[in-house]
Motif scaffolding. Structure first.
Motif, PDB file in Angstrom:
ATOM      1  N   PHE A  45       0.808  -1.218   0.000  1.00  0.00           N
ATOM      2  CA  PHE A  45       0.000   0.000   0.000  1.00  0.00           C
ATOM      3  C   PHE A  45       0.844   1.272   0.000  1.00  0.00           C
ATOM      4  CE2 PHE A  45      -3.668  -2.520   1.956  1.00  0.00           C
ATOM      5  CZ  PHE A  45      -4.325  -2.621   0.751  1.00  0.00           C
ATOM      6  N   GLN A  46       2.131   1.171   0.310  1.00  0.00           N
ATOM      7  CA  GLN A  46       2.995   2.354   0.280  1.00  0.00           C
ATOM      8  C   GLN A  46       3.063   2.944  -1.124  1.00  0.00           C
ATOM      9  OE1 GLN A  46       6.815   1.323   1.883  1.00  0.00           O
ATOM     10  NE2 GLN A  46       5.950   0.735   3.862  1.00  0.00           N
ATOM     11  N   GLY A  47       2.944   2.101  -2.141  1.00  0.00           N
ATOM     12  CA  GLY A  47       3.043   2.603  -3.507  1.00  0.00           C
ATOM     13  C   GLY A  47       1.865   2.253  -4.389  1.00  0.00           C
ATOM     14  N   HIS A  48       0.846   1.576  -3.865  1.00  0.00           N
ATOM     15  CA  HIS A  48      -0.283   1.105  -4.690  1.00  0.00           C
ATOM     16  C   HIS A  48      -1.601   1.390  -3.984  1.00  0.00           C
ATOM     17  CE1 HIS A  48      -2.718  -1.686  -7.174  1.00  0.00           C
ATOM     18  NE2 HIS A  48      -1.759  -1.518  -8.051  1.00  0.00           N
ATOM     19  N   TYR A  49      -2.139   2.410  -3.996  1.00  0.00           N
ATOM     20  CA  TYR A  49      -1.681   3.756  -4.291  1.00  0.00           C
ATOM     21  C   TYR A  49      -1.756   4.514  -2.995  1.00  0.00           C
ATOM     22  CZ  TYR A  49      -2.661   2.137  -9.022  1.00  0.00           C
ATOM     23  OH  TYR A  49      -2.694   1.423 -10.172  1.00  0.00           O
ATOM     24  N   PRO A  50      -0.800   5.410  -2.669  1.00  0.00           N
ATOM     25  CA  PRO A  50      -0.789   6.075  -1.363  1.00  0.00           C
ATOM     26  C   PRO A  50      -2.093   6.817  -1.033  1.00  0.00           C
ATOM     27  CG  PRO A  50       1.277   6.451  -2.503  1.00  0.00           C
ATOM     28  CD  PRO A  50       0.353   5.761  -3.486  1.00  0.00           C
ATOM     29  N   ASP A  51      -2.726   7.435  -2.033  1.00  0.00           N
ATOM     30  CA  ASP A  51      -3.950   8.186  -1.769  1.00  0.00           C
ATOM     31  C   ASP A  51      -5.227   7.387  -2.040  1.00  0.00           C
ATOM     32  OD1 ASP A  51      -2.502  10.455  -1.006  1.00  0.00           O
ATOM     33  OD2 ASP A  51      -2.292  11.091  -3.100  1.00  0.00           O
ATOM     34  N   TYR A  52      -5.067   6.169  -2.550  1.00  0.00           N
ATOM     35  CA  TYR A  52      -6.218   5.313  -2.843  1.00  0.00           C
ATOM     36  C   TYR A  52      -5.741   3.865  -2.760  1.00  0.00           C
ATOM     37  CZ  TYR A  52     -10.572   3.794  -5.048  1.00  0.00           C
ATOM     38  OH  TYR A  52     -11.777   3.212  -5.303  1.00  0.00           O
ATOM     39  N   PRO A  53      -5.547   3.346  -1.534  1.00  0.00           N
ATOM     40  CA  PRO A  53      -4.960   2.019  -1.375  1.00  0.00           C
ATOM     41  C   PRO A  53      -5.859   0.897  -1.901  1.00  0.00           C
ATOM     42  CG  PRO A  53      -5.674   2.890   0.745  1.00  0.00           C
ATOM     43  CD  PRO A  53      -5.870   3.977  -0.260  1.00  0.00           C
ATOM     44  N   VAL A  54      -5.298   0.136  -2.841  1.00  0.00           N
ATOM     45  CA  VAL A  54      -5.983  -1.008  -3.451  1.00  0.00           C
ATOM     46  C   VAL A  54      -4.983  -2.159  -3.523  1.00  0.00           C
ATOM     47  CG1 VAL A  54      -7.102  -1.866  -5.554  1.00  0.00           C
ATOM     48  CG2 VAL A  54      -7.489   0.473  -4.826  1.00  0.00           C
ATOM     49  N   MET A  55      -5.394  -3.337  -3.108  1.00  0.00           N
ATOM     50  CA  MET A  55      -4.517  -4.507  -3.191  1.00  0.00           C
ATOM     51  C   MET A  55      -4.282  -4.863  -4.651  1.00  0.00           C
ATOM     52  SD  MET A  55      -4.975  -8.173  -1.313  1.00  0.00           S
ATOM     53  CE  MET A  55      -3.665  -9.393  -1.325  1.00  0.00           C
ATOM     54  N   PRO A  56      -3.016  -5.013  -5.062  1.00  0.00           N
ATOM     55  CA  PRO A  56      -2.740  -5.372  -6.459  1.00  0.00           C
ATOM     56  C   PRO A  56      -3.382  -6.714  -6.829  1.00  0.00           C
ATOM     57  CG  PRO A  56      -0.745  -4.600  -5.377  1.00  0.00           C
ATOM     58  CD  PRO A  56      -1.792  -4.765  -4.306  1.00  0.00           C
ATOM     59  N   GLY A  57      -3.973  -6.750  -8.011  1.00  0.00           N
ATOM     60  CA  GLY A  57      -4.633  -7.967  -8.478  1.00  0.00           C
ATOM     61  C   GLY A  57      -3.707  -9.173  -8.509  1.00  0.00           C
ATOM     62  N   VAL A  58      -2.457  -8.969  -8.891  1.00  0.00           N
ATOM     63  CA  VAL A  58      -1.525 -10.100  -8.950  1.00  0.00           C
ATOM     64  C   VAL A  58      -1.288 -10.687  -7.562  1.00  0.00           C
ATOM     65  CG1 VAL A  58      -0.402  -9.376 -11.080  1.00  0.00           C
ATOM     66  CG2 VAL A  58       0.517  -8.605  -8.909  1.00  0.00           C
ATOM     67  N   LEU A  59      -1.379  -9.870  -6.523  1.00  0.00           N
ATOM     68  CA  LEU A  59      -1.212 -10.402  -5.170  1.00  0.00           C
ATOM     69  C   LEU A  59      -2.457 -11.151  -4.706  1.00  0.00           C
ATOM     70  CD1 LEU A  59       0.840  -7.596  -3.403  1.00  0.00           C
ATOM     71  CD2 LEU A  59       1.641  -9.721  -4.453  1.00  0.00           C
ATOM     72  N   ILE A  60      -3.612 -10.762  -5.196  1.00  0.00           N
ATOM     73  CA  ILE A  60      -4.830 -11.531  -4.908  1.00  0.00           C
ATOM     74  C   ILE A  60      -4.700 -12.916  -5.546  1.00  0.00           C
ATOM     75  CG2 ILE A  60      -7.329 -11.670  -5.207  1.00  0.00           C
ATOM     76  CD1 ILE A  60      -7.301  -8.550  -5.340  1.00  0.00           C
ATOM     77  N   ILE A  61      -4.224 -12.963  -6.787  1.00  0.00           N
ATOM     78  CA  ILE A  61      -4.010 -14.251  -7.460  1.00  0.00           C
ATOM     79  C   ILE A  61      -2.958 -15.067  -6.716  1.00  0.00           C
ATOM     80  CG2 ILE A  61      -3.261 -15.377  -9.611  1.00  0.00           C
ATOM     81  CD1 ILE A  61      -6.058 -13.983  -9.771  1.00  0.00           C
ATOM     82  N   GLU A  62      -1.910 -14.418  -6.242  1.00  0.00           N
ATOM     83  CA  GLU A  62      -0.875 -15.101  -5.456  1.00  0.00           C
ATOM     84  C   GLU A  62      -1.474 -15.700  -4.185  1.00  0.00           C
ATOM     85  OE1 GLU A  62       2.756 -16.594  -3.964  1.00  0.00           O
ATOM     86  OE2 GLU A  62       2.262 -15.949  -6.006  1.00  0.00           O
ATOM     87  N   ALA A  63      -2.359 -14.974  -3.514  1.00  0.00           N
ATOM     88  CA  ALA A  63      -3.002 -15.488  -2.306  1.00  0.00           C
ATOM     89  C   ALA A  63      -3.859 -16.708  -2.621  1.00  0.00           C
ATOM     90  CB  ALA A  63      -3.837 -14.385  -1.648  1.00  0.00           C
ATOM     91  N   ILE A  64      -4.567 -16.662  -3.745  1.00  0.00           N
ATOM     92  CA  ILE A  64      -5.346 -17.834  -4.185  1.00  0.00           C
ATOM     93  C   ILE A  64      -4.404 -19.019  -4.402  1.00  0.00           C
ATOM     94  CG2 ILE A  64      -6.721 -18.789  -6.086  1.00  0.00           C
ATOM     95  CD1 ILE A  64      -7.866 -15.912  -6.484  1.00  0.00           C
ATOM     96  N   ALA A  65      -3.295 -18.774  -5.106  1.00  0.00           N
ATOM     97  CA  ALA A  65      -2.342 -19.845  -5.409  1.00  0.00           C
ATOM     98  C   ALA A  65      -1.700 -20.404  -4.137  1.00  0.00           C
ATOM     99  CB  ALA A  65      -1.282 -19.339  -6.373  1.00  0.00           C
ATOM    100  N   GLN A  66      -1.394 -19.543  -3.176  1.00  0.00           N
ATOM    101  CA  GLN A  66      -0.819 -20.033  -1.919  1.00  0.00           C
ATOM    102  C   GLN A  66      -1.802 -20.932  -1.182  1.00  0.00           C
ATOM    103  OE1 GLN A  66       0.911 -16.956   0.563  1.00  0.00           O
ATOM    104  NE2 GLN A  66       2.106 -16.144  -1.155  1.00  0.00           N
ATOM    105  N   THR A  67      -3.070 -20.609  -1.262  1.00  0.00           N
ATOM    106  CA  THR A  67      -4.084 -21.468  -0.648  1.00  0.00           C
ATOM    107  C   THR A  67      -4.091 -22.831  -1.343  1.00  0.00           C
ATOM    108  OG1 THR A  67      -5.382 -19.496  -0.107  1.00  0.00           O
ATOM    109  CG2 THR A  67      -6.521 -21.620   0.000  1.00  0.00           C
ATOM    110  N   GLY A  68      -3.962 -22.829  -2.661  1.00  0.00           N
ATOM    111  CA  GLY A  68      -3.846 -24.083  -3.401  1.00  0.00           C
ATOM    112  C   GLY A  68      -2.585 -24.838  -3.043  1.00  0.00           C
ATOM    113  N   ALA A  69      -1.478 -24.113  -2.815  1.00  0.00           N
ATOM    114  CA  ALA A  69      -0.224 -24.759  -2.419  1.00  0.00           C
ATOM    115  C   ALA A  69      -0.374 -25.454  -1.066  1.00  0.00           C
ATOM    116  CB  ALA A  69       0.912 -23.742  -2.384  1.00  0.00           C
TER     117      ALA A  69
END
Length: 140
Positions: A45-69
């Motif tokens: 969130f420090q850089g994505h985005y400081p004034d409008y914090p949104v979790m990057p989509g690729v990290l959401i996919i990574e979280a899904i994949a980690q659950t599968g792992a």
């Protein structure tokens, strides 16, 4: 139920890349349902985005994949292995994930043939779909 310390015994991810906090339902080698509490203190969130914090989509996919792992590596057959992305298909981002959200990550392993597998997963905030994808994984 698996807590963070239990998850760390199954998959090699560590902070800041460990993106699941607990797993409530687990069928080793088949499926898992995990959760990620998203806080404003996440490093992205420090850089994505400081004034409008949104979790990057690729990290959401990574979280899904980690659950599968967790599902894969909980199986005796794959306990001492590593799993890597081989591809991401059909990824769709439906809603933004912001600080304060709790992601529910539902993952199913569809097919495993030798060192290659296919899984699919969805991420929800409450009961609203935030993201979904199919992924190919490689077992080493």
């Amino acid at each position: 139920m698996l807590e963070v310390e239990d998850i760390k015994k199954i998959i090699p991810h560590r902070s800041p890349m460990l993106l699941i906090d607990r797993v409530d339902k687990l069928v080793p080698g088949v499926s898992a349902i995990g959760y990620k509490g998203v806080t404003y203190n996440e490093p992205f969130f420090q850089g994505h985005y400081p004034d409008y914090p949104v979790m990057p989509g690729v990290l959401i996919i990574e979280a899904i994949a980690q659950t599968g792992a967790v599902a894969l590596m909980s199986s005796e057959e794959y306990k001492s292995k590593l799993v890597f992305f081989g591809g991401i298909n059909k990824a769709k981002f439906r809603n933004q994930v912001k600080p304060g959200c709790i992601l529910r990550l539902e993952t199913e392993l569809i097919k495993i043939k030798g060192p290659i597998g296919i899984g699919q997963g969805k991420a929800y905030v409450e009961d609203v779909l935030a993201a979904e994808a199919e992924f190919t994984f490689i077992i080493k």
